[in-house]
Write an enzyme that holds these catalytic residues in place. Structure first.
Site, mmCIF file in Angstrom:
data_model
loop_
_atom_site.group_PDB
_atom_site.id
_atom_site.type_symbol
_atom_site.label_atom_id
_atom_site.label_comp_id
_atom_site.label_asym_id
_atom_site.label_seq_id
_atom_site.Cartn_x
_atom_site.Cartn_y
_atom_site.Cartn_z
ATOM 1 N N CYS A 55 0.821 -1.224 0.000
ATOM 2 C CA CYS A 55 0.000 0.000 0.000
ATOM 3 C C CYS A 55 0.847 1.262 0.000
ATOM 4 C CB CYS A 55 -0.911 0.098 1.203
ATOM 5 S SG CYS A 55 -1.462 -1.412 1.896
ATOM 6 N N ASP B 225 2.186 2.415 2.789
ATOM 7 C CA ASP B 225 1.904 3.082 4.060
ATOM 8 C C ASP B 225 3.158 3.072 4.924
ATOM 9 O OD1 ASP B 225 -0.629 3.256 3.181
ATOM 10 O OD2 ASP B 225 -1.522 1.909 4.667
ATOM 11 N N CYS C 123 -3.782 4.681 5.026
ATOM 12 C CA CYS C 123 -5.238 4.688 4.929
ATOM 13 C C CYS C 123 -5.876 4.847 6.311
ATOM 14 C CB CYS C 123 -5.724 3.406 4.280
ATOM 15 S SG CYS C 123 -5.442 1.961 5.306
ATOM 16 N N CYS D 74 -3.510 -3.892 7.968
ATOM 17 C CA CYS D 74 -3.279 -2.637 8.686
ATOM 18 C C CYS D 74 -3.085 -2.901 10.177
ATOM 19 C CB CYS D 74 -4.449 -1.680 8.492
ATOM 20 S SG CYS D 74 -4.676 -1.195 6.786
#
Lengths: 276, 159
Positions: B60, B62, B86, B129
């Protein structure tokens, strides 16, 4: 096909590729200039012709490249034999990929790669102008609106048209194209095993902090400028890694590219916000 | 032109209401942590009592930083995070800082990503996540231990 081939999990590739589709993300402001002039349909989509033909970008001593040529040859061979649903004759998977010679639209073979749709070899380096041109031309012939009066073909046209869209948007942007190619070659980015070094993360953290604290346009522009240099560098590195057949290196570069793309998205979002 | 603009402004609330349900797909706990993240910020990473965990989600793009401050009894007295990613990643790390606070370093290791995911009702596609938050806690604890182990050894040797 007797030549020894590097083992690439070929059978996995077509199955893998149908799943992970990256959304279309912009990072280049450059518009693709489309020329209106049409090109000959038959020669353009001749996959085998393009693959066996010489390409100035590659030197013959790149053995990995020839392995990939083998790969696509095998891959085109993988396409199942199809019969035209209307006239019943066997359709050629290259010249009659979309239309049977009798003129009716065909279904998309389930194991076709996005590269084959546009007659490219599975390679990171591709000409996006040619891609866009091919895309427009294909959609011109296949768009479902053209088949409103022909209910038999309408569904097939919709199916093909949406597949071509997916293929186009995946191949258009360097990150999604790289990711697709990676999976095509039997590798993928795994959240758990992929390693990112601390120094790089620290660097990304710093840029993000700067970006979130930036208030005026000049600061943002500076970040964008620096980021663009990194994006371009990443894409060049990706190209080199894929050319050399260094999949692991390509994977590492793709991960970095994703971070820089995210920063670019945030910069673009800032511009959108400031424009109201 | 002015009329068009005023029409656009008049439609805005309606449009936002139409778009809003898509956002509401997230559980209210995620939205709560996303909108009011707890413990955002940084601690001095050069402080001996501070452990820093810096982790990334490669697919992602991140990046998550989680820091803990530990007192002499091995209790986590403060925690801060900074996440660029996110909503789920932000919520996961925000929740993680809340949970580690007040725990001993041995208890903090026990925090599992599944607990975070459960609390936030994360959908399967966002489970990674919560994994990132768990990794961040582990990384911060490890950093703290590495920083302090040589000290402890010296201390025991002198006694």
């Amino acid at each position: 096909m007797a030549a020894p081939m590097k083992v690439v999990p070929l059978t996995l590739a077509p199955r893998l590729i149908t799943y992970r589709l990256q959304p279309f993300t912009h990072f280049s402001r450059k518009k693709h200039h489309l020329s209106v002039a049409g090109t000959n349909y038959n020669t353009k989509y001749d996959v085998n012709g393009m693959v066996s033909g010489s390409d100035a970008r590659f030197t013959p001593n790149q053995c990995q490249f020839s392995a990939r040529v083998q790969l696509i040859r095998c891959h085109s061979g993988l396409l199942k034999e199809r019969k035209c649903w209307k006239c019943g004759s066997e359709t050629n998977n290259v010249s009659e990929l979309f239309f049977c010679n009798c003129g009716v639209i065909q279904s998309i073979p389930s194991d076709i790669s996005y590269f084959q749709v546009f007659g490219f070899k599975p390679d990171f380096c591709l000409d996006t102008e040619v891609l866009s041109k091919s895309y427009k031309e294909l959609q011109r012939n296949i768009h479902p609106d053209k088949y409103n009066q022909r209910s038999e073909e309408l569904e097939l046209a919709a199916e093909q048209s949406s597949f071509i869209n997916k293929a186009y948007f995946t191949l258009l942007k360097p990150y999604s194209r790289g990711l697709y190619l990676l999976e095509f070659l039997g590798e993928k980015i795994d959240e758990e095993t992929a390693h990112i070094d601390q120094e790089f993360l620290l660097h990304i953290m710093e840029i993000n902090e700067k970006l979130s604290e930036a208030t005026d346009m000049k600061q943002i522009e500076k970040i964008e400028e620096e980021n663009n240099v990194k994006l371009i560098k990443c894409v060049a590195e990706l190209n080199e890694s894929f050319n050399k057949g260094d999949i692991q290196q390509a994977k590492a570069t793709l991960i970095r590219l994703k971070y820089f793309e995210n920063i670019d998205d945030k910069v673009k979002a800032f511009y959108r916000r400031s424009m109201g | 032109m002015a009329m068009l603009r005023s029409l656009g402004n008049a439609l805005k609330p309606t449009l936002e209401r139409i778009v809003a349900p898509q956002v509401a797909l997230y559980h209210k706990n995620v939205i709560d942590h996303y909108e009011n993240p707890r413990n955002v910020g940084s601690l001095d990473k050069n402080d001996k009592n501070v452990g820093t965990g810096l982790v990334g989600a490669p697919a992602c793009g991140d990046v998550m930083k989680l820091q803990i401050m530990v007192d002499e009894n091995g209790k986590i007295i403060d925690a801060k995070f900074k996440t660029f990613g996110c909503g789920s990643a932000i919520a996961s790390s925000s929740l993680a800082t809340e949970w580690v606070k007040g725990k001993s370093i041995d208890e903090a290791v026990e925090i599992k990503n599944t607990d975070i995911a459960k609390e936030l009702c994360l959908p399967p596609v966002k489970l990674h996540c919560s994994m990132l938050a768990e990794d961040a806690i582990k990384a911060a604890l490890k950093d703290y231990k590495i920083k302090n182990n040589p000290e402890k050894e010296k201390a025991t040797a002198s006694v």
